[in-house]
Design a protein around this motif. Structure first.
Motif, PDB file in Angstrom:
ATOM      1  N   LYS A   1     -15.371 -32.348  -2.892  1.00 26.29           N
ATOM      2  CA  LYS A   1     -15.560 -32.470  -4.345  1.00 26.29           C
ATOM      3  C   LYS A   1     -15.501 -33.930  -4.762  1.00 26.29           C
ATOM      4  O   LYS A   1     -16.169 -34.357  -5.694  1.00 26.29           O
ATOM      5  CB  LYS A   1     -14.478 -31.681  -5.074  1.00 26.29           C
ATOM      6  CG  LYS A   1     -14.755 -30.207  -5.194  1.00 26.29           C
ATOM      7  CD  LYS A   1     -13.730 -29.574  -6.066  1.00 26.29           C
ATOM      8  CE  LYS A   1     -14.164 -28.790  -7.247  1.00 26.29           C
ATOM      9  NZ  LYS A   1     -15.420 -28.262  -7.395  1.00 26.29           N
TER      10      LYS A   1
ATOM     11  N   TYR B   1     -29.982 -34.574  -5.621  1.00 29.09           N
ATOM     12  CA  TYR B   1     -30.080 -35.004  -7.001  1.00 29.09           C
ATOM     13  C   TYR B   1     -28.845 -35.830  -7.331  1.00 29.09           C
ATOM     14  O   TYR B   1     -27.776 -35.632  -6.748  1.00 29.09           O
ATOM     15  CB  TYR B   1     -30.137 -33.803  -7.946  1.00 29.09           C
ATOM     16  CG  TYR B   1     -31.438 -33.034  -7.911  1.00 29.09           C
ATOM     17  CD1 TYR B   1     -31.692 -32.100  -6.918  1.00 29.09           C
ATOM     18  CD2 TYR B   1     -32.419 -33.251  -8.876  1.00 29.09           C
ATOM     19  CE1 TYR B   1     -32.885 -31.389  -6.880  1.00 29.09           C
ATOM     20  CE2 TYR B   1     -33.619 -32.547  -8.851  1.00 29.09           C
ATOM     21  CZ  TYR B   1     -33.835 -31.626  -7.838  1.00 29.09           C
ATOM     22  OH  TYR B   1     -35.021 -30.935  -7.811  1.00 29.09           O
TER      23      TYR B   1
ATOM     24  N   PHE C   1     -33.188 -31.026  -1.209  1.00 26.47           N
ATOM     25  CA  PHE C   1     -33.218 -32.165  -2.106  1.00 26.47           C
ATOM     26  C   PHE C   1     -31.800 -32.693  -2.328  1.00 26.47           C
ATOM     27  O   PHE C   1     -30.823 -31.952  -2.212  1.00 26.47           O
ATOM     28  CB  PHE C   1     -33.801 -31.768  -3.475  1.00 26.47           C
ATOM     29  CG  PHE C   1     -35.166 -31.168  -3.409  1.00 26.47           C
ATOM     30  CD1 PHE C   1     -35.332 -29.804  -3.218  1.00 26.47           C
ATOM     31  CD2 PHE C   1     -36.292 -31.964  -3.543  1.00 26.47           C
ATOM     32  CE1 PHE C   1     -36.599 -29.246  -3.161  1.00 26.47           C
ATOM     33  CE2 PHE C   1     -37.560 -31.408  -3.487  1.00 26.47           C
ATOM     34  CZ  PHE C   1     -37.711 -30.049  -3.297  1.00 26.47           C
TER      35      PHE C   1
ATOM     36  N   TYR D   1     -25.640 -33.956  -6.042  1.00 27.10           N
ATOM     37  CA  TYR D   1     -25.835 -32.534  -5.789  1.00 27.10           C
ATOM     38  C   TYR D   1     -26.895 -32.338  -4.720  1.00 27.10           C
ATOM     39  O   TYR D   1     -27.980 -32.925  -4.802  1.00 27.10           O
ATOM     40  CB  TYR D   1     -26.293 -31.800  -7.054  1.00 27.10           C
ATOM     41  CG  TYR D   1     -25.275 -31.789  -8.170  1.00 27.10           C
ATOM     42  CD1 TYR D   1     -25.339 -32.713  -9.206  1.00 27.10           C
ATOM     43  CD2 TYR D   1     -24.248 -30.839  -8.195  1.00 27.10           C
ATOM     44  CE1 TYR D   1     -24.414 -32.707 -10.227  1.00 27.10           C
ATOM     45  CE2 TYR D   1     -23.323 -30.821  -9.223  1.00 27.10           C
ATOM     46  CZ  TYR D   1     -23.414 -31.764 -10.231  1.00 27.10           C
ATOM     47  OH  TYR D   1     -22.496 -31.752 -11.251  1.00 27.10           O
TER      48      TYR D   1
ATOM     49  N   GLY E   1     -34.256 -24.233  -5.542  1.00 25.96           N
ATOM     50  CA  GLY E   1     -33.639 -24.291  -6.865  1.00 25.96           C
ATOM     51  C   GLY E   1     -32.172 -23.935  -6.895  1.00 25.96           C
ATOM     52  O   GLY E   1     -31.598 -23.772  -7.977  1.00 25.96           O
ATOM     53  N   ARG E   2     -31.524 -23.839  -5.757  1.00 24.52           N
ATOM     54  CA  ARG E   2     -30.089 -23.503  -5.682  1.00 24.52           C
ATOM     55  C   ARG E   2     -29.287 -24.760  -5.384  1.00 24.52           C
ATOM     56  O   ARG E   2     -29.601 -25.478  -4.441  1.00 24.52           O
ATOM     57  CB  ARG E   2     -29.817 -22.502  -4.588  1.00 24.52           C
ATOM     58  CG  ARG E   2     -30.252 -21.039  -4.753  1.00 24.52           C
ATOM     59  CD  ARG E   2     -30.761 -20.604  -6.045  1.00 24.52           C
ATOM     60  NE  ARG E   2     -30.915 -19.171  -6.143  1.00 24.52           N
ATOM     61  CZ  ARG E   2     -32.026 -18.576  -6.555  1.00 24.52           C
ATOM     62  NH1 ARG E   2     -33.080 -19.307  -6.883  1.00 24.52           N
ATOM     63  NH2 ARG E   2     -32.088 -17.260  -6.629  1.00 24.52           N
ATOM     64  N   PHE E   3     -28.237 -24.974  -6.171  1.00 24.97           N
ATOM     65  CA  PHE E   3     -27.466 -26.213  -6.080  1.00 24.97           C
ATOM     66  C   PHE E   3     -26.085 -25.985  -5.479  1.00 24.97           C
ATOM     67  O   PHE E   3     -25.482 -24.915  -5.665  1.00 24.97           O
ATOM     68  CB  PHE E   3     -27.288 -26.821  -7.474  1.00 24.97           C
ATOM     69  CG  PHE E   3     -28.519 -27.505  -8.000  1.00 24.97           C
ATOM     70  CD1 PHE E   3     -29.597 -26.766  -8.454  1.00 24.97           C
ATOM     71  CD2 PHE E   3     -28.608 -28.882  -8.006  1.00 24.97           C
ATOM     72  CE1 PHE E   3     -30.742 -27.385  -8.931  1.00 24.97           C
ATOM     73  CE2 PHE E   3     -29.749 -29.517  -8.483  1.00 24.97           C
ATOM     74  CZ  PHE E   3     -30.812 -28.770  -8.934  1.00 24.97           C
ATOM     75  N   GLY E   4     -25.597 -27.031  -4.776  1.00 25.45           N
ATOM     76  CA  GLY E   4     -24.215 -27.026  -4.366  1.00 25.45           C
ATOM     77  C   GLY E   4     -23.311 -27.398  -5.528  1.00 25.45           C
ATOM     78  O   GLY E   4     -23.787 -27.700  -6.630  1.00 25.45           O
ATOM     79  N   ALA E   5     -22.006 -27.412  -5.264  1.00 21.01           N
ATOM     80  CA  ALA E   5     -21.033 -27.682  -6.319  1.00 21.01           C
ATOM     81  C   ALA E   5     -20.955 -29.158  -6.678  1.00 21.01           C
ATOM     82  O   ALA E   5     -20.401 -29.516  -7.727  1.00 21.01           O
ATOM     83  CB  ALA E   5     -19.661 -27.173  -5.910  1.00 21.01           C
TER      84      ALA E   5
END
Lengths: 103, 113
Positions: A9, A36, A34, A86, A91-95
């Protein structure tokens, strides 16, 4: 099912030190990955895409299908790299990982 | 092009009310996705629309709905608001012919009291 894991984190390094932000994914097909970045008070923006194999702002990321990883690396961190990062599988993102580069 | 735009910027609602959030994509982008971002978490996928049809839905209750208009702008509607709906709602647009890279708006900050 698609899943993206960013195990850290928070990450803090000193200016000039190498930095690696970890990303692992779970996907049975051919992944489209990807990175971001979100700088303070700015919108989320694309940093890197794996298909381009490019270097942006000194950052690179290599897709390792064997380890299902897409870690983001930079050899010499700068203070302006401090931001939220990120990893995304389509279209699915990590925390996200908050990177702080200390002077 | 101003990029992806969203309105309003901020919104305060009361539990039980409904809300409509709006998004205008980048010119030429025909796909719009909606995300919910709670403090300390990554964006959670809610919906994707392409050519006015729903193409994907995340794990959100039926209180959440969306639509896309002929000009490719989109609305996200949330009914019967709960305190837990307080979040930043992000809209992203993309050109499906160019991989899955997305361009994000600034978000709408929704506070439910």
């Amino acid at each position: 099912a698609q899943r993206v894991t960013q195990p850290e984190k928070l990450l803090s390094v000193f200016k000039g030190a190498p930095v690696e932000l970890k990303c692992n994914y779970s996907y049975s097909g051919s992944p489209e990955l990807f990175w971001y970045v979100q700088y303070s008070r700015q919108r989320l923006q694309l940093l890197l895409r794996h298909i381009s194999r490019e270097s942006i702002k000194g950052f690179t990321a290599d897709l390792n299908k064997g380890e299902t990883s897409f870690h983001l690396k930079k050899p010499f961190a700068q203070e302006e790299d401090s931001a939220m990062y990120y990893c995304a599988l389509s279209g699915r993102f990590g925390a996200g990982t908050r990177l702080t580069v200390k002077p | 092009d101003a990029g992806v735009t969203q309105s309003p910027t901020h919104l305060i609602k009361t539990r039980g009310q409904h809300v409509t959030l709006r998004c205008s994509p980048i010119s030429g982008h025909k796909s719009v996705s909606w995300y919910q971002q709670v403090l300390g978490q990554g964006p959670q996928f809610i919906f994707q629309y392409y050519e006015k049809e729903e193409r994907g839905r995340g794990n959100f209750p039926d209180r959440f709905s969306a639509r896309q208009f002929p000009n490719y702008s989109s609305e996200l509607n949330v009914n019967a608001l709960l305190l837990g709906d307080s979040a930043l709602y992000l809209c992203a647009s993309r050109n499906p012919g160019r991989s899955y890279e997305q361009y994000f708006g600034p978000g709408t900050r929704l506070t439910v009291t």
